[in-house]
Design a protein around this motif. Structure first.
Motif, mmCIF file in Angstrom:
data_model
loop_
_atom_site.group_PDB
_atom_site.id
_atom_site.type_symbol
_atom_site.label_atom_id
_atom_site.label_comp_id
_atom_site.label_asym_id
_atom_site.label_seq_id
_atom_site.Cartn_x
_atom_site.Cartn_y
_atom_site.Cartn_z
ATOM 1 N N LYS A 132 9.325 14.907 30.103
ATOM 2 C CA LYS A 132 10.177 15.684 31.003
ATOM 3 C C LYS A 132 11.666 15.469 30.744
ATOM 4 O O LYS A 132 12.501 16.268 31.179
ATOM 5 N N ARG A 134 12.952 15.184 27.574
ATOM 6 C CA ARG A 134 13.343 15.701 26.262
ATOM 7 C C ARG A 134 14.190 16.962 26.313
ATOM 8 O O ARG A 134 15.162 17.076 25.530
ATOM 9 N N PRO A 135 13.895 17.962 27.174
ATOM 10 C CA PRO A 135 14.754 19.157 27.178
ATOM 11 C C PRO A 135 16.228 18.829 27.419
ATOM 12 O O PRO A 135 17.104 19.384 26.749
ATOM 13 N N ASN A 136 16.508 17.908 28.340
ATOM 14 C CA ASN A 136 17.890 17.517 28.580
ATOM 15 C C ASN A 136 18.464 16.771 27.383
ATOM 16 O O ASN A 136 19.623 16.979 26.995
ATOM 17 N N PHE A 138 17.634 17.143 24.247
ATOM 18 C CA PHE A 138 17.914 18.123 23.200
ATOM 19 C C PHE A 138 19.129 18.975 23.557
ATOM 20 O O PHE A 138 19.920 19.345 22.677
ATOM 21 N N ALA A 139 19.295 19.292 24.831
ATOM 22 C CA ALA A 139 20.463 20.072 25.249
ATOM 23 C C ALA A 139 21.747 19.285 25.025
ATOM 24 O O ALA A 139 22.774 19.845 24.615
ATOM 25 N N ASP A 198 5.046 21.100 20.999
ATOM 26 C CA ASP A 198 5.874 21.079 22.211
ATOM 27 C C ASP A 198 7.340 20.900 21.866
ATOM 28 O O ASP A 198 8.218 21.565 22.423
ATOM 29 N N GLN A 201 9.060 24.026 20.527
ATOM 30 C CA GLN A 201 9.355 24.988 21.572
ATOM 31 C C GLN A 201 10.532 24.525 22.426
ATOM 32 O O GLN A 201 11.386 25.337 22.816
ATOM 33 N N GLU A 202 10.607 23.245 22.718
ATOM 34 C CA GLU A 202 11.725 22.716 23.507
ATOM 35 C C GLU A 202 13.043 22.882 22.765
ATOM 36 O O GLU A 202 14.071 23.241 23.364
ATOM 37 N N THR A 205 14.013 26.573 22.901
ATOM 38 C CA THR A 205 14.478 26.975 24.225
ATOM 39 C C THR A 205 15.935 26.608 24.434
ATOM 40 O O THR A 205 16.705 27.354 25.059
ATOM 41 N N VAL A 206 16.344 25.473 23.898
ATOM 42 C CA VAL A 206 17.741 25.049 23.989
ATOM 43 C C VAL A 206 18.652 25.971 23.187
ATOM 44 O O VAL A 206 19.811 26.186 23.544
ATOM 45 N N ARG A 238 20.248 31.615 21.145
ATOM 46 C CA ARG A 238 18.919 31.374 21.696
ATOM 47 C C ARG A 238 17.905 32.333 21.069
ATOM 48 O O ARG A 238 18.167 33.492 20.850
#
Length: 256
Positions: A132, A134-136, A138-139, A198, A201-202, A205-206, A238
């Motif tokens: 949970k 990882r998206p942050n 990567f951002a 996963d 895709q993450e 998305t970033v 994006r």
């Protein structure tokens, strides 16, 4: 498994019962004498791929530890390298090994950098981040790169279910979950939650475009697929991820 001058069983036990930050502060003086350091064959193979994609300007080693990745960046970046890590102890060792590097103590989940780097790398650190988070992560990395900048990290193919390697990782992750259920502060280090499908895709998305490069020095499996790949994510608009080869199995695998 460990060099004679490496950490003792007692020292490893103390580290395992500490927080991630304090644990690595304790382990730092002997970290490079353990098998936890990224092997030279992986570092050299990654450097070879990046050399073919460069040259690059400024380089960033995310969760740099004692600085193994700083050496890779030094070979492919022309305008200096920066290492970021949460552990002051690990940074102290990195400073002695790489006096030319700029080092910053910071949590990668709150990376205080923007639009300054042409290449970011990371080696063996993703097990310290829950899925949970990882998206942050990567951002934050995306924000640290200039337009067209690249974020690269190696991924080892997952072990076959039931194989000795798979059972060893399963046992390790289970032990860590039991430890964290019974002891505070937690020590986050899970090997089996880093699924390449996963992660791709993450990254997409970033706003990254994603390519995969086989690390041929690590060899190939019986089915002909690479034992390890380099994920290269490029900062762009994006959109959907791209790849120049078919993705590997989506079984759970190690981030190291």
């Amino acid at each position: 498994m460990f060099a004679p001058q490496g950490p003792t069983l007692r020292e490893l036990a103390v580290q395992a019962l500490s927080s991630v930050e304090h644990g690595y502060d304790l382990l730092a003086p002997k970290f490079d004498l353990t098998p936890f350091r990224t092997p030279e064959v992986i570092l050299a193979s990654v450097a070879g791929v990046l050399d073919g994609l460069g040259p690059f300007g400024r380089g960033l080693d995310l969760c740099c530890g004692t600085g193994a990745g700083l050496g890779v960046l030094g070979k492919v970046c022309r305008d200096g390298v920066t290492g970021v890590d949460i552990s002051a102890g690990m940074l102290a060792v990195a400073a002695r090994a790489h006096p030319e590097a700029t080092l910053l103590r910071a949590d990668a989940r709150a990376l205080p950098l923007s639009d300054g780097f042409d290449l970011a790398v990371s080696f063996g650190a993703f097990g310290h981040f829950l899925p949970k988070e990882r998206p942050n992560l990567f951002a934050r990395t995306y924000a640290a790169l200039r337009p067209g900048g690249r974020f690269a990290f190696p991924v080892v193919a997952p072990f076959r279910p039931g194989s000795p390697g798979h059972l060893a990782l399963l046992g390790f992750d289970t032990a860590m979950r039991v430890r964290n259920a019974l002891w505070r502060p937690p020590f986050v280090m899970y090997y089996r939650g880093f699924r390449l499908s996963d992660v791709r895709q993450e990254l997409a998305t970033v706003g990254f475009g994603v390519e995969l490069y086989a690390l041929e020095e690590l060899g190939r499996r019986r089915d002909g697929s690479p034992r390890a790949r380099l994920v290269v994510a490029t900062k762009q608009g994006r959109g959907l991820a791209r790849t120049d080869e078919a993705p590997p199995s989506t079984e759970e695998g190690s981030p190291n």
